[in-house]
Design a protein around this motif. Sequence first.
Motif, mmCIF file in Angstrom:
data_model
loop_
_atom_site.group_PDB
_atom_site.id
_atom_site.type_symbol
_atom_site.label_atom_id
_atom_site.label_comp_id
_atom_site.label_asym_id
_atom_site.label_seq_id
_atom_site.Cartn_x
_atom_site.Cartn_y
_atom_site.Cartn_z
ATOM 1 N N MET A 1 14.064 17.969 -40.402
ATOM 2 C CA MET A 1 14.173 16.577 -40.390
ATOM 3 C C MET A 1 15.590 16.132 -39.748
ATOM 4 O O MET A 1 15.731 15.136 -39.155
ATOM 5 C CB MET A 1 14.321 16.192 -41.938
ATOM 6 C CG MET A 1 13.056 16.201 -42.760
ATOM 7 S SD MET A 1 13.347 15.532 -44.339
ATOM 8 C CE MET A 1 13.738 13.783 -44.322
ATOM 9 N N SER A 2 16.610 16.855 -39.507
ATOM 10 C CA SER A 2 17.819 16.964 -39.173
ATOM 11 C C SER A 2 17.752 16.936 -37.544
ATOM 12 O O SER A 2 18.977 16.808 -36.699
ATOM 13 C CB SER A 2 18.698 17.583 -39.602
ATOM 14 O OG SER A 2 18.963 17.432 -40.896
ATOM 15 N N SER A 3 16.650 17.057 -36.857
ATOM 16 C CA SER A 3 16.469 17.167 -35.412
ATOM 17 C C SER A 3 16.962 15.942 -34.831
ATOM 18 O O SER A 3 17.672 16.113 -33.675
ATOM 19 C CB SER A 3 15.270 17.367 -34.912
ATOM 20 O OG SER A 3 14.256 16.349 -35.180
ATOM 21 N N GLN A 4 17.050 14.749 -35.351
ATOM 22 C CA GLN A 4 17.471 13.657 -34.660
ATOM 23 C C GLN A 4 19.164 13.224 -35.487
ATOM 24 O O GLN A 4 19.559 12.112 -35.089
ATOM 25 C CB GLN A 4 16.789 12.270 -35.025
ATOM 26 C CG GLN A 4 15.188 12.434 -34.491
ATOM 27 C CD GLN A 4 14.488 11.350 -34.830
ATOM 28 O OE1 GLN A 4 14.958 10.281 -35.216
ATOM 29 N NE2 GLN A 4 13.047 11.385 -34.765
ATOM 30 N N ALA A 5 19.470 14.195 -35.995
ATOM 31 C CA ALA A 5 20.798 14.052 -36.788
ATOM 32 C C ALA A 5 22.029 13.621 -35.609
ATOM 33 O O ALA A 5 21.950 14.373 -34.724
ATOM 34 C CB ALA A 5 21.280 15.151 -37.595
ATOM 35 N N ILE A 6 22.933 12.622 -36.208
ATOM 36 C CA ILE A 6 24.006 12.291 -35.134
ATOM 37 C C ILE A 6 24.934 13.532 -35.592
ATOM 38 O O ILE A 6 25.815 13.920 -34.627
ATOM 39 C CB ILE A 6 24.590 10.806 -35.734
ATOM 40 C CG1 ILE A 6 23.485 9.811 -35.282
ATOM 41 C CG2 ILE A 6 25.716 10.720 -35.061
ATOM 42 C CD1 ILE A 6 23.720 8.388 -35.959
ATOM 43 N N PHE A 7 25.172 13.968 -36.790
ATOM 44 C CA PHE A 7 26.091 14.761 -37.155
ATOM 45 C C PHE A 7 25.398 15.831 -38.209
ATOM 46 O O PHE A 7 25.132 15.190 -39.213
ATOM 47 C CB PHE A 7 27.427 14.015 -37.772
ATOM 48 C CG PHE A 7 28.416 15.243 -38.201
ATOM 49 C CD1 PHE A 7 29.213 15.638 -37.345
ATOM 50 C CD2 PHE A 7 28.449 15.395 -39.701
ATOM 51 C CE1 PHE A 7 30.259 16.644 -37.855
ATOM 52 C CE2 PHE A 7 29.716 16.366 -40.011
ATOM 53 C CZ PHE A 7 30.301 16.971 -39.221
ATOM 54 N N PRO A 8 25.277 16.994 -37.955
ATOM 55 C CA PRO A 8 24.530 17.746 -38.814
ATOM 56 C C PRO A 8 25.431 18.174 -40.064
ATOM 57 O O PRO A 8 26.589 18.529 -39.931
ATOM 58 C CB PRO A 8 24.455 19.253 -37.935
ATOM 59 C CG PRO A 8 25.406 19.176 -37.056
ATOM 60 C CD PRO A 8 25.685 17.831 -36.684
ATOM 61 N N VAL A 9 24.722 18.059 -41.162
ATOM 62 C CA VAL A 9 25.286 18.190 -42.588
ATOM 63 C C VAL A 9 24.823 19.449 -43.079
ATOM 64 O O VAL A 9 23.717 19.601 -43.391
ATOM 65 C CB VAL A 9 25.407 16.958 -43.667
ATOM 66 C CG1 VAL A 9 25.940 17.409 -44.757
ATOM 67 C CG2 VAL A 9 26.020 15.783 -43.035
ATOM 68 N N PRO A 10 25.592 20.569 -43.573
ATOM 69 C CA PRO A 10 25.113 21.774 -43.874
ATOM 70 C C PRO A 10 24.151 21.620 -45.374
ATOM 71 O O PRO A 10 24.432 20.532 -46.028
ATOM 72 C CB PRO A 10 26.356 22.701 -44.281
ATOM 73 C CG PRO A 10 27.420 22.173 -43.377
ATOM 74 C CD PRO A 10 27.194 20.507 -43.295
ATOM 75 N N PHE A 11 23.243 22.332 -45.262
ATOM 76 C CA PHE A 11 22.211 22.129 -46.614
ATOM 77 C C PHE A 11 22.974 22.322 -47.877
ATOM 78 O O PHE A 11 22.534 21.432 -48.980
ATOM 79 C CB PHE A 11 21.106 23.107 -46.411
ATOM 80 C CG PHE A 11 19.959 22.858 -47.479
ATOM 81 C CD1 PHE A 11 19.252 21.789 -47.733
ATOM 82 C CD2 PHE A 11 19.988 23.984 -48.504
ATOM 83 C CE1 PHE A 11 18.390 21.486 -48.739
ATOM 84 C CE2 PHE A 11 18.894 23.760 -49.466
ATOM 85 C CZ PHE A 11 18.318 22.552 -49.615
ATOM 86 N N ALA A 12 23.920 23.375 -47.981
ATOM 87 C CA ALA A 12 24.594 23.586 -49.174
ATOM 88 C C ALA A 12 25.473 22.198 -49.758
ATOM 89 O O ALA A 12 25.546 21.717 -50.855
ATOM 90 C CB ALA A 12 25.425 24.675 -49.005
ATOM 91 N N VAL A 13 26.022 21.635 -48.699
ATOM 92 C CA VAL A 13 26.794 20.438 -48.947
ATOM 93 C C VAL A 13 25.790 19.189 -49.418
ATOM 94 O O VAL A 13 26.211 18.563 -50.495
ATOM 95 C CB VAL A 13 27.555 19.970 -47.641
ATOM 96 C CG1 VAL A 13 28.149 18.491 -47.900
ATOM 97 C CG2 VAL A 13 28.382 20.938 -47.238
#
Length: 133
Positions: free
Chosen positions: A44-56
């Motif tokens: 889902m994060s392929s269009q992410a502006i800034f990737p947020v780690p899954f654990a976070v």
Amino acid sequence: MCPLSVKIIAVLCMIFSILLAIPKVFVLLNPEVYEGARNLVEAMSSQAIFPVPFAVQIYHSLLGVFIVFISGVYMLKGKSWALYLLTAWILVSLLLTFLIVGASNYFLLKSVLPIIILTVLYTGKSRTYLLGR
């Protein structure tokens, strides 16, 4: 006396937070589910502006369960700080969602209900009850 709109939203916040706690804990306790959820979020994060780690994201969700529940309890008691806490949490959550999925249909759909909730809580009898003291 607590207005019906505040009662409904507060009780739904408490129920919602309890129901959301169950899958979050399940994800943390089951390595296969954790891996599957992580893969889904990465897709889902392929269009992410800034990737947020899954654990976070997971720990953010668990903190959210607690915050939304506490906000619901104290909004029933007419505490303005509970409304401010819920408002801050909603804004942080929407920002995090935007950073993860970008300006997608998912983000737009996820934004509608919180905006309606905040509109109801900041207008009419709800506003007087929560902020008029």
